[in-house]
Design a protein around this motif. Structure first.
Motif, PDB file in Angstrom:
ATOM      1  N   ALA A  82      -7.700   7.853 -23.630  1.00  0.00           N
ATOM      2  CA  ALA A  82      -8.831   8.483 -22.961  1.00  0.00           C
ATOM      3  C   ALA A  82      -9.287   7.694 -21.735  1.00  0.00           C
ATOM      4  O   ALA A  82     -10.129   8.165 -20.970  1.00  0.00           O
ATOM      5  N   ASP A  83      -8.743   6.497 -21.552  1.00  0.00           N
ATOM      6  CA  ASP A  83      -9.124   5.633 -20.438  1.00  0.00           C
ATOM      7  C   ASP A  83      -8.104   5.770 -19.301  1.00  0.00           C
ATOM      8  O   ASP A  83      -7.073   6.407 -19.459  1.00  0.00           O
ATOM      9  N   VAL A  84      -8.419   5.162 -18.167  1.00  0.00           N
ATOM     10  CA  VAL A  84      -7.524   5.214 -17.008  1.00  0.00           C
ATOM     11  C   VAL A  84      -7.201   3.792 -16.559  1.00  0.00           C
ATOM     12  O   VAL A  84      -8.105   2.986 -16.340  1.00  0.00           O
ATOM     13  N   HIS A  85      -5.910   3.517 -16.423  1.00  0.00           N
ATOM     14  CA  HIS A  85      -5.445   2.201 -15.986  1.00  0.00           C
ATOM     15  C   HIS A  85      -4.820   2.323 -14.600  1.00  0.00           C
ATOM     16  O   HIS A  85      -3.832   3.040 -14.425  1.00  0.00           O
ATOM     17  N   ILE A  86      -5.410   1.638 -13.630  1.00  0.00           N
ATOM     18  CA  ILE A  86      -4.903   1.608 -12.267  1.00  0.00           C
ATOM     19  C   ILE A  86      -4.388   0.195 -12.029  1.00  0.00           C
ATOM     20  O   ILE A  86      -5.153  -0.715 -11.716  1.00  0.00           O
ATOM     21  N   CYS A  87      -3.086   0.018 -12.230  1.00  0.00           N
ATOM     22  CA  CYS A  87      -2.472  -1.314 -12.188  1.00  0.00           C
ATOM     23  C   CYS A  87      -1.642  -1.461 -10.922  1.00  0.00           C
ATOM     24  O   CYS A  87      -0.608  -0.798 -10.763  1.00  0.00           O
ATOM     25  N   VAL A  88      -2.078  -2.324 -10.028  1.00  0.00           N
ATOM     26  CA  VAL A  88      -1.382  -2.534  -8.756  1.00  0.00           C
ATOM     27  C   VAL A  88      -0.042  -3.225  -9.022  1.00  0.00           C
ATOM     28  O   VAL A  88       0.001  -4.260  -9.696  1.00  0.00           O
ATOM     29  N   PRO A  89       1.058  -2.666  -8.510  1.00  0.00           N
ATOM     30  CA  PRO A  89       2.382  -3.223  -8.781  1.00  0.00           C
ATOM     31  C   PRO A  89       2.696  -4.448  -7.920  1.00  0.00           C
ATOM     32  O   PRO A  89       3.553  -4.416  -7.036  1.00  0.00           O
ATOM     33  N   HIS A  90       1.971  -5.542  -8.192  1.00  0.00           N
ATOM     34  CA  HIS A  90       2.178  -6.774  -7.429  1.00  0.00           C
ATOM     35  C   HIS A  90       1.659  -7.945  -8.242  1.00  0.00           C
ATOM     36  O   HIS A  90       0.852  -7.752  -9.166  1.00  0.00           O
ATOM     37  N   ASP A  91       2.089  -9.166  -7.882  1.00  0.00           N
ATOM     38  CA  ASP A  91       1.666 -10.362  -8.599  1.00  0.00           C
ATOM     39  C   ASP A  91       0.765 -11.275  -7.784  1.00  0.00           C
ATOM     40  O   ASP A  91       0.246 -12.260  -8.311  1.00  0.00           O
ATOM     41  N   ARG A  92       0.565 -10.971  -6.520  1.00  0.00           N
ATOM     42  CA  ARG A  92      -0.236 -11.843  -5.664  1.00  0.00           C
ATOM     43  C   ARG A  92      -1.680 -11.347  -5.637  1.00  0.00           C
ATOM     44  O   ARG A  92      -1.952 -10.197  -5.271  1.00  0.00           O
ATOM     45  N   THR A  93      -2.620 -12.237  -5.986  1.00  0.00           N
ATOM     46  CA  THR A  93      -4.015 -11.843  -6.149  1.00  0.00           C
ATOM     47  C   THR A  93      -4.593 -11.201  -4.894  1.00  0.00           C
ATOM     48  O   THR A  93      -5.265 -10.164  -4.976  1.00  0.00           O
ATOM     49  N   ALA A  94      -4.362 -11.801  -3.732  1.00  0.00           N
ATOM     50  CA  ALA A  94      -4.938 -11.271  -2.491  1.00  0.00           C
ATOM     51  C   ALA A  94      -4.466  -9.842  -2.229  1.00  0.00           C
ATOM     52  O   ALA A  94      -5.258  -8.971  -1.840  1.00  0.00           O
ATOM     53  N   ARG A  95      -3.177  -9.576  -2.435  1.00  0.00           N
ATOM     54  CA  ARG A  95      -2.649  -8.237  -2.215  1.00  0.00           C
ATOM     55  C   ARG A  95      -3.241  -7.252  -3.228  1.00  0.00           C
ATOM     56  O   ARG A  95      -3.557  -6.117  -2.873  1.00  0.00           O
TER      57      ARG A  95
ATOM     58  N   ARG B 202     -15.975   5.325 -21.696  1.00  0.00           N
ATOM     59  CA  ARG B 202     -14.619   5.391 -21.183  1.00  0.00           C
ATOM     60  C   ARG B 202     -14.432   4.267 -20.158  1.00  0.00           C
ATOM     61  O   ARG B 202     -15.383   3.848 -19.504  1.00  0.00           O
ATOM     62  N   ILE B 203     -13.184   3.812 -20.014  1.00  0.00           N
ATOM     63  CA  ILE B 203     -12.872   2.690 -19.145  1.00  0.00           C
ATOM     64  C   ILE B 203     -11.989   3.156 -17.989  1.00  0.00           C
ATOM     65  O   ILE B 203     -11.032   3.895 -18.192  1.00  0.00           O
ATOM     66  N   VAL B 204     -12.333   2.702 -16.796  1.00  0.00           N
ATOM     67  CA  VAL B 204     -11.419   2.749 -15.652  1.00  0.00           C
ATOM     68  C   VAL B 204     -11.128   1.294 -15.314  1.00  0.00           C
ATOM     69  O   VAL B 204     -12.026   0.555 -14.900  1.00  0.00           O
ATOM     70  N   ALA B 205      -9.899   0.864 -15.541  1.00  0.00           N
ATOM     71  CA  ALA B 205      -9.532  -0.535 -15.321  1.00  0.00           C
ATOM     72  C   ALA B 205      -8.683  -0.662 -14.072  1.00  0.00           C
ATOM     73  O   ALA B 205      -7.682   0.047 -13.913  1.00  0.00           O
ATOM     74  N   LEU B 206      -9.095  -1.565 -13.175  1.00  0.00           N
ATOM     75  CA  LEU B 206      -8.316  -1.911 -11.991  1.00  0.00           C
ATOM     76  C   LEU B 206      -7.730  -3.290 -12.231  1.00  0.00           C
ATOM     77  O   LEU B 206      -8.469  -4.273 -12.347  1.00  0.00           O
ATOM     78  N   THR B 207      -6.404  -3.356 -12.345  1.00  0.00           N
ATOM     79  CA  THR B 207      -5.730  -4.611 -12.629  1.00  0.00           C
ATOM     80  C   THR B 207      -4.541  -4.785 -11.696  1.00  0.00           C
ATOM     81  O   THR B 207      -4.336  -4.005 -10.772  1.00  0.00           O
ATOM     82  N   GLY B 208      -3.740  -5.784 -11.983  1.00  0.00           N
ATOM     83  CA  GLY B 208      -2.468  -6.032 -11.334  1.00  0.00           C
ATOM     84  C   GLY B 208      -1.628  -6.859 -12.284  1.00  0.00           C
ATOM     85  O   GLY B 208      -1.976  -7.021 -13.457  1.00  0.00           O
ATOM     86  N   LYS B 209      -0.520  -7.395 -11.802  1.00  0.00           N
ATOM     87  CA  LYS B 209       0.310  -8.314 -12.588  1.00  0.00           C
ATOM     88  C   LYS B 209       0.696  -7.746 -13.951  1.00  0.00           C
ATOM     89  O   LYS B 209       0.751  -8.460 -14.947  1.00  0.00           O
ATOM     90  N   GLY B 210       0.895  -6.437 -14.028  1.00  0.00           N
ATOM     91  CA  GLY B 210       1.315  -5.819 -15.284  1.00  0.00           C
ATOM     92  C   GLY B 210       0.182  -5.356 -16.178  1.00  0.00           C
ATOM     93  O   GLY B 210       0.430  -4.691 -17.178  1.00  0.00           O
ATOM     94  N   GLY B 211      -1.052  -5.696 -15.859  1.00  0.00           N
ATOM     95  CA  GLY B 211      -2.205  -5.192 -16.609  1.00  0.00           C
ATOM     96  C   GLY B 211      -2.757  -6.106 -17.669  1.00  0.00           C
ATOM     97  O   GLY B 211      -3.897  -5.950 -18.097  1.00  0.00           O
TER      98      GLY B 211
ATOM     99  N   LYS C 261       0.827  -1.209   0.000  1.00  0.00           N
ATOM    100  CA  LYS C 261       0.000   0.000   0.000  1.00  0.00           C
ATOM    101  C   LYS C 261       0.860   1.258   0.000  1.00  0.00           C
ATOM    102  O   LYS C 261       0.517   2.254  -0.646  1.00  0.00           O
ATOM    103  N   GLN C 262       1.982   1.228   0.693  1.00  0.00           N
ATOM    104  CA  GLN C 262       2.893   2.374   0.680  1.00  0.00           C
ATOM    105  C   GLN C 262       3.463   2.592  -0.725  1.00  0.00           C
ATOM    106  O   GLN C 262       3.514   3.719  -1.221  1.00  0.00           O
ATOM    107  N   ARG C 263       3.898   1.517  -1.360  1.00  0.00           N
ATOM    108  CA  ARG C 263       4.426   1.627  -2.727  1.00  0.00           C
ATOM    109  C   ARG C 263       3.331   2.066  -3.699  1.00  0.00           C
ATOM    110  O   ARG C 263       3.553   2.908  -4.572  1.00  0.00           O
ATOM    111  N   ALA C 264       2.154   1.478  -3.557  1.00  0.00           N
ATOM    112  CA  ALA C 264       1.048   1.769  -4.470  1.00  0.00           C
ATOM    113  C   ALA C 264       0.566   3.204  -4.324  1.00  0.00           C
ATOM    114  O   ALA C 264       0.120   3.812  -5.307  1.00  0.00           O
ATOM    115  N   ALA C 265       0.666   3.771  -3.138  1.00  0.00           N
ATOM    116  CA  ALA C 265       0.223   5.152  -2.928  1.00  0.00           C
ATOM    117  C   ALA C 265       0.953   6.098  -3.860  1.00  0.00           C
ATOM    118  O   ALA C 265       0.356   6.985  -4.480  1.00  0.00           O
ATOM    119  N   ALA C 266       2.250   5.900  -3.996  1.00  0.00           N
ATOM    120  CA  ALA C 266       3.041   6.756  -4.880  1.00  0.00           C
ATOM    121  C   ALA C 266       2.746   6.467  -6.347  1.00  0.00           C
ATOM    122  O   ALA C 266       2.603   7.382  -7.157  1.00  0.00           O
TER     123      ALA C 266
END
Length: 198
Positions: A158-171, A139-148, A17-22
């Motif tokens: 025109a869309d927004v990609h919010i990609c969590v920088p992690h590979d573990r699904t729970a996190r 328009r799309i707002v995509a919440l992903t992880g694992k690189g997207g 969460k600290q890393r993702a905040a930035a």
């Protein structure tokens, strides 16, 4: 050993969460602006995802239709994960991959937003919903992880990609939930301004 394992979960989640905040504050702010603009213009937000992401879609829609932390008029948001008759009919008669895209085709209009959740970015039915939304000038707002994944590659400028920088699904899911709360708070602030004690 059990306590150590539990503490390790908390530690990993907190560090992410600290890393993702930035990394994610800017795309989250862009998503808030996109959603607020759509809602202000009389458009709506459709949300889709599978499993835990389906629950997050419903959580998001409930916060907008009901309230997040402030009293306000209901805002139009619809989770495409809740109508079992539609999902089972489409899944049976067509394909499980079509359960969200058919609903986007039925309910989505130009200017609406699709909130697409997929921890891997590769969920076939969410990908199909994104394709259907783009065809409808949504328009799309995509919440992903694992690189997207494939969803990340399909998005436009025109869309927004919010990609969590992690590979573990729970996190990834834990950060998605926090992101949803940030979106809801951001929409409320855009509507009413910050509260005096903030």
């Amino acid at each position: 050993m059990t306590n150590q394992r539990i503490q390790a979960h908390f530690q990993e989640s907190a560090e992410l969460k600290q890393r993702a905040a930035a990394a994610l504050s800017q795309p989250i702010a862009e998503a808030v602006e996109l959603m607020f603009s759509a809602l202000s213009n009389g458009n709506k937000i459709l949300a889709c995802g599978n499993g835990g992401s389906a629950a997050d879609c419903q959580h998001f829609a409930a916060e907008l239709v009901g309230r997040f932390e402030r009293e306000r008029l209901p805002l139009p948001a619809l989770a495409l994960t809740t109508d079992t008759s539609i999902m089972t009919a489409v899944g049976n008669d067509y394909s499980f991959n079509d359960i969200f895209s058919k609903q986007v085709q039925a309910f989505g209009q130009a200017g609406d937003i699709l909130l697409a959740l997929s921890t891997s970015g590769n969920s076939a039915n969410v990908l199909a919903a994104v394709e259907a939304a783009l065809e409808r000038d949504m328009r799309i707002v995509a919440l992903t992880g694992k690189g997207g994944g494939a969803i990340g590659r399909l998005l436009t400028d025109a869309d927004v990609h919010i990609c969590v920088p992690h590979d573990r699904t729970a996190r990834i899911q834990e950060v998605h939930l926090l992101t949803i709360h940030c979106l809801c708070d951001g929409i409320d602030v855009a509507l009413f301004g910050e509260e005096p004690d903030e």
